[in-house]
Design a protein around this motif. Structure first.
Motif, mmCIF file in Angstrom:
data_model
loop_
_atom_site.group_PDB
_atom_site.id
_atom_site.type_symbol
_atom_site.label_atom_id
_atom_site.label_comp_id
_atom_site.label_asym_id
_atom_site.label_seq_id
_atom_site.Cartn_x
_atom_site.Cartn_y
_atom_site.Cartn_z
ATOM 1 N N ASP A 1 67.240 1.848 -1.588
ATOM 2 C CA ASP A 1 66.479 2.612 -2.585
ATOM 3 C C ASP A 1 67.481 2.220 -3.830
ATOM 4 N N GLY A 2 68.263 1.517 -3.857
ATOM 5 C CA GLY A 2 68.987 0.922 -5.219
ATOM 6 C C GLY A 2 68.314 -0.123 -6.030
ATOM 7 N N THR A 3 68.935 -0.384 -7.033
ATOM 8 C CA THR A 3 68.335 -1.265 -7.731
ATOM 9 C C THR A 3 68.405 -2.724 -7.125
ATOM 10 N N ARG A 4 67.485 -3.534 -7.089
ATOM 11 C CA ARG A 4 67.800 -4.950 -6.385
ATOM 12 C C ARG A 4 66.893 -6.029 -6.570
ATOM 13 N N ARG A 5 67.150 -7.203 -6.558
ATOM 14 C CA ARG A 5 66.452 -8.316 -6.748
ATOM 15 C C ARG A 5 65.295 -8.444 -5.931
ATOM 16 N N LEU A 6 64.195 -8.596 -6.323
ATOM 17 C CA LEU A 6 62.824 -8.807 -5.464
ATOM 18 C C LEU A 6 62.386 -10.275 -5.097
ATOM 19 N N GLY A 7 62.517 -11.213 -6.191
ATOM 20 C CA GLY A 7 61.903 -12.373 -6.110
ATOM 21 C C GLY A 7 61.709 -13.083 -7.351
ATOM 22 N N GLU A 8 61.473 -14.350 -7.465
ATOM 23 C CA GLU A 8 61.182 -15.108 -8.536
ATOM 24 C C GLU A 8 59.852 -16.086 -8.795
ATOM 25 N N SER A 9 59.424 -16.200 -9.718
ATOM 26 C CA SER A 9 58.067 -16.719 -9.947
ATOM 27 C C SER A 9 58.449 -18.142 -9.886
ATOM 28 N N GLY B 1 58.227 -24.762 -22.836
ATOM 29 C CA GLY B 1 58.325 -25.873 -23.933
ATOM 30 C C GLY B 1 59.382 -24.985 -25.030
ATOM 31 N N ALA B 2 59.460 -23.668 -24.852
ATOM 32 C CA ALA B 2 60.422 -22.925 -25.821
ATOM 33 C C ALA B 2 60.912 -21.585 -25.041
ATOM 34 N N HIS B 3 62.131 -21.217 -25.677
ATOM 35 C CA HIS B 3 62.638 -19.859 -25.093
ATOM 36 C C HIS B 3 61.546 -18.756 -25.349
ATOM 37 N N ILE B 4 61.861 -17.747 -24.102
ATOM 38 C CA ILE B 4 61.324 -16.298 -24.602
ATOM 39 C C ILE B 4 62.550 -15.194 -24.870
ATOM 40 N N ILE B 5 62.733 -14.910 -26.112
ATOM 41 C CA ILE B 5 63.982 -14.279 -26.476
ATOM 42 C C ILE B 5 63.757 -12.962 -26.647
ATOM 43 N N GLY B 6 64.920 -12.034 -26.117
ATOM 44 C CA GLY B 6 65.106 -10.821 -26.266
ATOM 45 C C GLY B 6 63.784 -9.815 -25.895
ATOM 46 N N ASP B 7 63.240 -9.126 -26.818
ATOM 47 C CA ASP B 7 62.239 -8.143 -26.446
ATOM 48 C C ASP B 7 60.875 -8.756 -26.806
ATOM 49 N N ALA B 8 60.732 -10.122 -26.755
ATOM 50 C CA ALA B 8 59.459 -10.616 -27.170
ATOM 51 C C ALA B 8 58.416 -10.661 -25.551
ATOM 52 N N GLY B 9 58.348 -9.225 -25.053
ATOM 53 C CA GLY B 9 57.521 -9.188 -23.969
ATOM 54 C C GLY B 9 57.098 -7.779 -23.705
ATOM 55 N N THR B 10 56.053 -7.706 -22.984
ATOM 56 C CA THR B 10 55.857 -5.987 -22.678
ATOM 57 C C THR B 10 54.961 -6.020 -21.428
ATOM 58 N N VAL B 11 55.109 -4.881 -20.966
ATOM 59 C CA VAL B 11 54.175 -4.563 -19.599
ATOM 60 C C VAL B 11 52.976 -3.666 -20.066
ATOM 61 N N HIS B 12 51.850 -4.080 -20.023
ATOM 62 C CA HIS B 12 50.706 -3.232 -20.574
ATOM 63 C C HIS B 12 49.403 -3.480 -19.467
ATOM 64 N N ARG C 1 50.165 -14.807 -20.383
ATOM 65 C CA ARG C 1 49.540 -13.275 -19.701
ATOM 66 C C ARG C 1 49.825 -13.732 -18.183
ATOM 67 N N TYR C 2 50.831 -12.875 -17.703
ATOM 68 C CA TYR C 2 51.316 -13.067 -16.287
ATOM 69 C C TYR C 2 50.461 -11.987 -15.491
ATOM 70 N N ASP C 3 50.009 -12.254 -14.095
ATOM 71 C CA ASP C 3 49.843 -11.204 -12.985
ATOM 72 C C ASP C 3 50.956 -10.628 -12.454
ATOM 73 N N ALA C 4 51.128 -9.248 -12.521
ATOM 74 C CA ALA C 4 52.185 -8.581 -12.157
ATOM 75 C C ALA C 4 52.455 -8.589 -10.707
ATOM 76 N N ALA C 5 51.330 -8.318 -10.011
ATOM 77 C CA ALA C 5 51.325 -8.292 -8.494
ATOM 78 C C ALA C 5 52.135 -9.837 -7.913
ATOM 79 N N GLU C 6 51.479 -10.666 -8.476
ATOM 80 C CA GLU C 6 51.808 -12.182 -7.720
ATOM 81 C C GLU C 6 52.725 -13.121 -8.655
ATOM 82 N N GLN C 7 53.091 -12.504 -9.865
ATOM 83 C CA GLN C 7 53.879 -13.317 -10.666
ATOM 84 C C GLN C 7 53.360 -14.734 -11.198
ATOM 85 N N ARG C 8 52.184 -14.685 -11.381
ATOM 86 C CA ARG C 8 51.380 -15.864 -11.453
ATOM 87 C C ARG C 8 50.869 -15.836 -12.969
ATOM 88 N N LEU C 9 50.803 -17.144 -13.937
ATOM 89 C CA LEU C 9 50.434 -17.138 -15.066
ATOM 90 C C LEU C 9 48.790 -17.158 -14.943
#
Length: 559
Positions: free
Chosen positions: A82-90, A96-107, A124-132
């Motif tokens: 139940d603790g904080t844990r790593r689930l997986g990677e997309s 072509g460029a970095h995604i820096i700091g808070d340049a993102g949101t879950v909406h 725009r990513y699909d949160a369930a499948e980690q897919r662009l």
């Protein structure tokens, strides 16, 4: 003194079986190596009997790509606690460029990231499948070097730019479509952070002297300036900031500056005015960035860099520092600071989360329980990678003793350590949505060289045959210097300066997203990570002999 051969007892059956298996394995390996060596002809660059050739044969014969090898290692190994844990990677994405700091949101159940690029893009990513799902380029609309993203109550996003003059773009989410662009005054600098409270939008602007701006927003995402507050003549707001700088129930905004000061501003009356203590400066610690607050406990956390790197707990009632927590080398490069949303079910609202890059070469999370008066006993680290355990011995296993150099077998101490995998992941930003944290990483290419040649007239070697590998300790990560892109946190530079500093024309970046589940602190006071156990033998004494020794000692103690 030795017994004659004919009087020696027959070796145990288990020993005969092991010896036969060892001989069979040796013959099999030798036969395979011989076939590989025989397959080389004069036209191939094949060095017979050398380690580099054997390594090359291994990579050519492996099943699947380097990423697939890591997936097979990690399948089923993630912790189910139940603790904080790593689930997986997309999968890898060429941004072509970095995604820096808070340049993102879950909406509205989807993840959005914006790139730090002259031709900025919203992903725009699909949160369930980690897919662009969709990508929208906004360079032609003034979308250069995005530094902040926030979602509105409607199906719209606001995107802030880092360069001067700063801009705030309104984008429709589904499908992605540009709505409008609002130009800010050049003297205000770039956008450090954005936050939304109902129909009010607060923007922090980073150029000295720093300003805070209040906007009203309608149902279509159109912004209208309402009020501007000068925070101070020599004030500068450092990035990364945090989207959690609003105390929404009390209509208050808090800002931390590089000079070591805290600002408290009220926005509830339709204008920005200093409230109560208003301004509180600290002479002992400076270099603040990343303020995030908990409105229920009335505390905030902020990182200080002077006189040393530490995490501060600040009272929102007085603006005074309550507690400090020194940051270890595992929290070497901080990219984000969050406080869990108190309205999220299943998440402890008093958890502060710091996203950073460890010197181990993996992303890492620092989790702090804000309810504890002593943060030094209420923190834990969660690895964004796996411990690939290896073991070794340092002392000789055979000693020659006595006058006749009699062989004596010893069993030296076996040490264990970790190669942290997958290699080549460098945290650049993150977003927190409910009980899920999504960390964006720069995916560096890691390779192992299997064939080298020397430059004529020197001993310097260069690699002419390499293979991708994200597990081997000998793998080298990175790319050529002229193709690297630097991360720039300044918010007081022009578009042209940012293009030069980030190597806009020649640089390239690949990215991936690592997902975490946020829960309780997994292990208090230390690093929690999933381990791939080493297959090296830890038991040097056969079980039969060990059992016989225990019986003999027991019989001796009884007699």
């Amino acid at each position: 003194r030795l017994q004659p051969y004919k009087q020696m007892a027959r070796p145990p059956a288990w020993l005969v079986f092991r010896l036969r298996a060892l001989v069979a394995a040796f013959v099999s390996v030798r036969s395979a190596a011989g076939q590989a060596l025989d397959s080389c002809d004069a036209s191939q660059a094949c060095r017979r009997g050398t380690f580099d050739f054997a390594l090359g044969q291994f990579y050519e014969g492996r099943d699947g790509s380097a990423d697939r090898q890591i997936e097979r290692l990690t399948d089923g190994l993630e912790s189910s606690s139940d603790g904080t844990r790593r689930l997986g990677e997309s999968e890898l994405l060429n941004t072509g460029a970095h995604i820096i700091g808070d340049a993102g949101t879950v909406h509205q159940g989807e993840i959005f990231f914006a790139t730090f690029d002259s031709d900025g893009a919203i992903l725009r990513y699909d949160a369930a499948e980690q897919r662009l799902v969709q990508e929208l380029r906004l360079g032609s609309k003034g979308g250069h070097f995005f530094s902040a993203v926030v979602g509105l109550a409607s199906q719209h996003l606001l995107l802030g730019t880092a360069g001067m003059p700063g801009r705030i773009l309104t984008v429709q989410t589904n499908p992605l479509e540009h709505i409008s662009t609002l130009d800010l005054a050049a003297e205000l600098g770039g956008v450090v952070a954005l936050a939304v409270d109902g129909d009010s939008v607060i923007a922090l602007l980073g150029r000295s002297p720093a300003h805070m701006m209040l906007f009203s927003v309608n149902s279509t995402g159109q912004l209208s300036p309402v009020s501007t507050l000068l925070l101070g003549e020599d004030v500068e707001i450092a990035s990364p900031a945090s989207p959690n700088f609003l105390d929404r129930p009390r209509k208050l905004a808090y800002v931390a500056t590089t000079a070591g000061c805290f600002h408290r501003v009220s926005y509830g009356s339709g204008s920005l005015v200093r409230d109560d203590w208003g301004l509180q400066c600290n002479e002992e610690v400076r270099g603040f960035f990343g303020l995030a607050l908990d409105s229920q406990l009335q505390v905030a956390i902020v990182v200080a860099t002077t006189p040393y790197r530490q995490l501060l707990t600040v009272s929102l009632r007085s603006g005074l520092v309550l507690r400090t927590l020194p940051l270890s080398k595992d929290v070497a490069y901080v990219t984000n600071i969050f406080v869990a949303d108190p309205d999220t079910p299943g998440v402890d609202a008093a958890q502060a989360i710091v996203v950073a890059q460890s010197r181990k070469g993996i992303p890492i999370l620092l989790q702090v329980d804000l309810r504890n008066d002593d943060p030094k006993s209420s923190w834990g680290l969660v690895a964004g990678g796996l411990c690939d355990e290896y073991s070794w011995t340092e002392d000789s296993r055979i000693l020659y003793v006595g006058e006749y150099d009699t062989e004596k077998k010893v069993f030296p101490t076996r040490f264990t350590g970790c190669v942290w995998i997958p290699r080549g992941r460098h945290a650049t930003g993150a977003v927190l949505g409910g009980s899920r944290l999504y960390v964006v990483t720069e995916r560096l290419r890691c390779t192992t060289c299997t064939l080298e040649e020397t430059f004529f007239g020197s001993d310097t070697k260069f690699c002419i045959e390499e293979h991708e590998d994200y597990r081997a300790p000998s793998a080298v990560c990175g790319q050529e210097q002229h193709n690297t892109r630097k991360m720039v946190w300044a918010r007081s530079l022009s578009k042209e300066q940012l293009q030069h500093l980030t190597n806009q024309l020649y640089g390239a970046v690949n990215a991936s997203v690592i997902e975490f589940s946020i829960g309780q602190i997994t292990t208090t006071g230390q690093l929690a990570a999933v381990k791939l156990p080493s297959i090296a033998t830890r038991r040097f004494i056969p079980g039969h002999f060990l059992l016989l020794g225990v019986v003999a000692l027991s019989w001796r103690s009884e007699t």
